[in-house]
Design an enzyme around this catalytic site. Sequence first.
Site: not given
Ligand SMILES: CC(C)(COP(=O)(O)OP(=O)(O)OC[C@H]1O[C@@H](n2cnc3c(N)ncnc32)[C@H](O)[C@@H]1OP(=O)(O)O)[C@@H](O)C(=O)NCCC(=O)NCCSC(=O)/C=C/CC(=O)O
Ligand SMILES: Cc1cc2nc3c(=O)[nH]c(=O)nc-3n(C[C@H](O)[C@H](O)[C@H](O)COP(=O)(O)OP(=O)(O)OC[C@H]3O[C@@H](n4cnc5c(N)ncnc54)[C@H](O)[C@@H]3O)c2cc1C
Length: 659
Positions: A150, A189, A432
């Site tokens: 992120t 994190g 996530e």
């Molecule tokens: C929202 C996402 C999935 C969009 O990704 P994008 O590349 O734009 O793909 P499309 O929406 O165009 O879909 C294309 C195609 O790919 C398939 N697909 C998408 N994701 C996956 C996947 N993970 N595995 C398998 N296949 C996937 C999708 O179904 C489409 O298939 P078709 O057959 O329909 O073409 C992407 O931007 C996304 O995942 N965003 C979320 C980011 C996220 O999760 N961030 C987390 C960061 S880590 C974190 O937060 C850590 C926290 C701390 C802790 O956990 O303690």
């Molecule tokens: C406690 C915590 C721990 C985290 N740890 C990690 C980590 O270890 N590593 C890491 O990489 N990240 C980490 N993150 C980041 C986290 O993965 C992102 O905050 C999360 O993926 C959401 O993305 P964003 O913050 O850009 O929100 P945004 O996507 O900007 O969301 C803002 C608003 O826009 C809306 N929106 C966005 N896209 C769309 C769409 N396509 N259609 C409709 N609505 C949409 C959302 O629904 C939301 O209401 C952490 C976050 C938190 C809160």
Amino acid sequence: MTKEIYENPDLKKERQNCPFNKEEITNFLDGGKEKTTERRQLETYILSDEQLKDAVPMEYLSHADKYAEELRKSCLLMHKLADSPAGQVQTLRALMGAGLGSAILKEGNPIALHYVMFIPALMGQGTVEQQAKWLEKAYNLNIIGTYAQTELGHGTFLRGLETKATYDPVTKEFVLESPSLTAYKWWPGSLGKTANYAVVMAQLYTKGKCEGIHPFMVQLRDEETHEPLPGILVGEIGPKLGMNTNDNGYLGFDKVRIPREQLLMKHSQVLEDGTYVKPTNSKLSYGTMVFVRVVVCQDVTVNLRKAVTIATRYSCVRRQSELKPGDREPQVMDYQAQQHKLLPPLAATFGFQLAADHLWNLYNTANNSMEQGDMELLPDLHGLSCALKALCSSEAANFVETCRQSCGGHGYMSCSNFPRIYGQVTAAITYEGENTVLWLQVARYLVKTRKEKSGGLSVKYLIDEEKGPRTVDTTPEGIVKLYRRVAVGLVDIAIAELENNSRKGYAPHDAWNHAAVHLIKAAQAHARLFVVESFVDSLKGSRLSAPVRAILSQLCELFIIYWILDRSGDFFLCANLKKEDLLQLNSKYVQLLAAIRPQAVNIVDSFDLRDEILGSPLGCWDGNVYQRLFDEAAKSPLNQKNVHESFHKYLKPLLKSNL
Ligand SMILES: CC(C)(COP(=O)(O)OP(=O)(O)OC[C@H]1O[C@@H](n2cnc3c(N)ncnc32)[C@H](O)[C@@H]1OP(=O)(O)O)[C@@H](O)C(=O)NCCC(=O)NCCSC(=O)/C=C/CC(=O)O
Ligand SMILES: Cc1cc2nc3c(=O)[nH]c(=O)nc-3n(C[C@H](O)[C@H](O)[C@H](O)COP(=O)(O)OP(=O)(O)OC[C@H]3O[C@@H](n4cnc5c(N)ncnc54)[C@H](O)[C@@H]3O)c2cc1C
């Protein structure tokens, strides 16, 4: 003389004549007697260590001291790994989860990401050689890592991430750059002050072409001095709603060079001359997130179990108001309104656990076949992991808040532990994969399956639609059919909306955006169907004694009816439900509330959550709530003296100033 163990008389009475074997439910939730024994041994091993106890409540420490104290305990826990009675993997799983780990590291674990994402990323994205090079160091804690994806400007839209990794074929290196402030990694994190390595997700450029997001192993800090390396700009992002010692940080790159071999090349490669070798599936680099989404379902369920236990025991200790004129104040759990608040979340803890177990098994099956190069199960796994993570996190957060509110003023105390539990669960709605975004991913999969009449096991009902009369049968099996009809019906309504938008001349992306409300409803109905079906099928398939089966079946029936009453519009719309059906379900629901009420304390006792894990004077086993609340208040620094020095500095002059 043996000290008489206090037990609140109301709780004592609640526990008399329990009709089922609590230990059997404990074993059922743990996955067997041996697992229960192992868990208890591990809990005693960890919770009996005096060095892991807080000298003062964390609330009274500064931001920096909280971090230092949690880091101290986190490092001590790692030293205890080697001698753990449960073995390293089981112990780590417990320490990184919402149960035992949170009992020790109340404000968050500064090295959580090392185990939750850094190591899984190395395993899921690294070649065998790369795993050999870094995994042992990671397991031995010679290095501490995080998962840096992120950015300040992007979290959801991964294809929009700005961090660049440009291949230099002359030096055979990648050059990492943050082209703008919004390109800075933000949120990972353990990044702020703890980690010295990261798996960094960056746009890979080679031969002048962007090949999309890829994982890179990057050293951030000197292994001896812990100073940031040249070109690395790193720090902590500041206080958050919760988990304030998870050490979330920021990270910027100023032309940092890393060897070509630090691109994690399990799925795609860059050859020495810069040639890019494509992966079999472009989304395999997203694999770490799929794994964590599956784990999140289990973690939010453990947090919900804690909240329900606290609220249920407290509701049987708390007496308030007047039910029958002239009678003693009743236990608040005897109000139907309180049962309506607490028994659905109590039932949900079983439904979510069973669904999460089902998803975990699917993950392992899919992962094993993907290791062999077979990608067939990936779409279903992606769809289901998004659906369940979004449903369990949002429902659990709402239920935890309801549990907090059901405890009145004392639920608002920091020492109740509801603020921390809520802070952990509500974060899972965002990280996530933000839930709305995940719902839309699910909807994309459902629409595709319904239109192309092809898809995985979890969406088979969209392909082989049940035929025959649309009668309403309110047995559990019949109710599952109602959920299935709603799931199919809402997908069809969403598809009709999409087609309607297209007929209006919308481009595909606009047609999709203007159908989002229907698409999200369809996705949520799909997720609920999975949970309901898992709950009903798991009970059918489990070997349980008659008394345990009876109480779990009542909880299952309560839960699957609860969601119908909560979403009755969908069932009127798509499942042929009539007014009389709904009235019948409503009376069944209130009968179940009354039937389950006498066993509420015995059910939460079966969770076998030690007081130290509950972390709340409201939920302690003995029900000695009021004395414990008073003991907690006594710990406040403001109570160390009758008159605080600020009186003389500020208040007294004011009182004397005759304003
Ligand atoms: C929202 C996402 C999935 C969009 O990704 P994008 O590349 O734009 O793909 P499309 O929406 O165009 O879909 C294309 C195609 O790919 C398939 N697909 C998408 N994701 C996956 C996947 N993970 N595995 C398998 N296949 C996937 C999708 O179904 C489409 O298939 P078709 O057959 O329909 O073409 C992407 O931007 C996304 O995942 N965003 C979320 C980011 C996220 O999760 N961030 C987390 C960061 S880590 C974190 O937060 C850590 C926290 C701390 C802790 O956990 O303690
Ligand atoms: C406690 C915590 C721990 C985290 N740890 C990690 C980590 O270890 N590593 C890491 O990489 N990240 C980490 N993150 C980041 C986290 O993965 C992102 O905050 C999360 O993926 C959401 O993305 P964003 O913050 O850009 O929100 P945004 O996507 O900007 O969301 C803002 C608003 O826009 C809306 N929106 C966005 N896209 C769309 C769409 N396509 N259609 C409709 N609505 C949409 C959302 O629904 C939301 O209401 C952490 C976050 C938190 C809160």
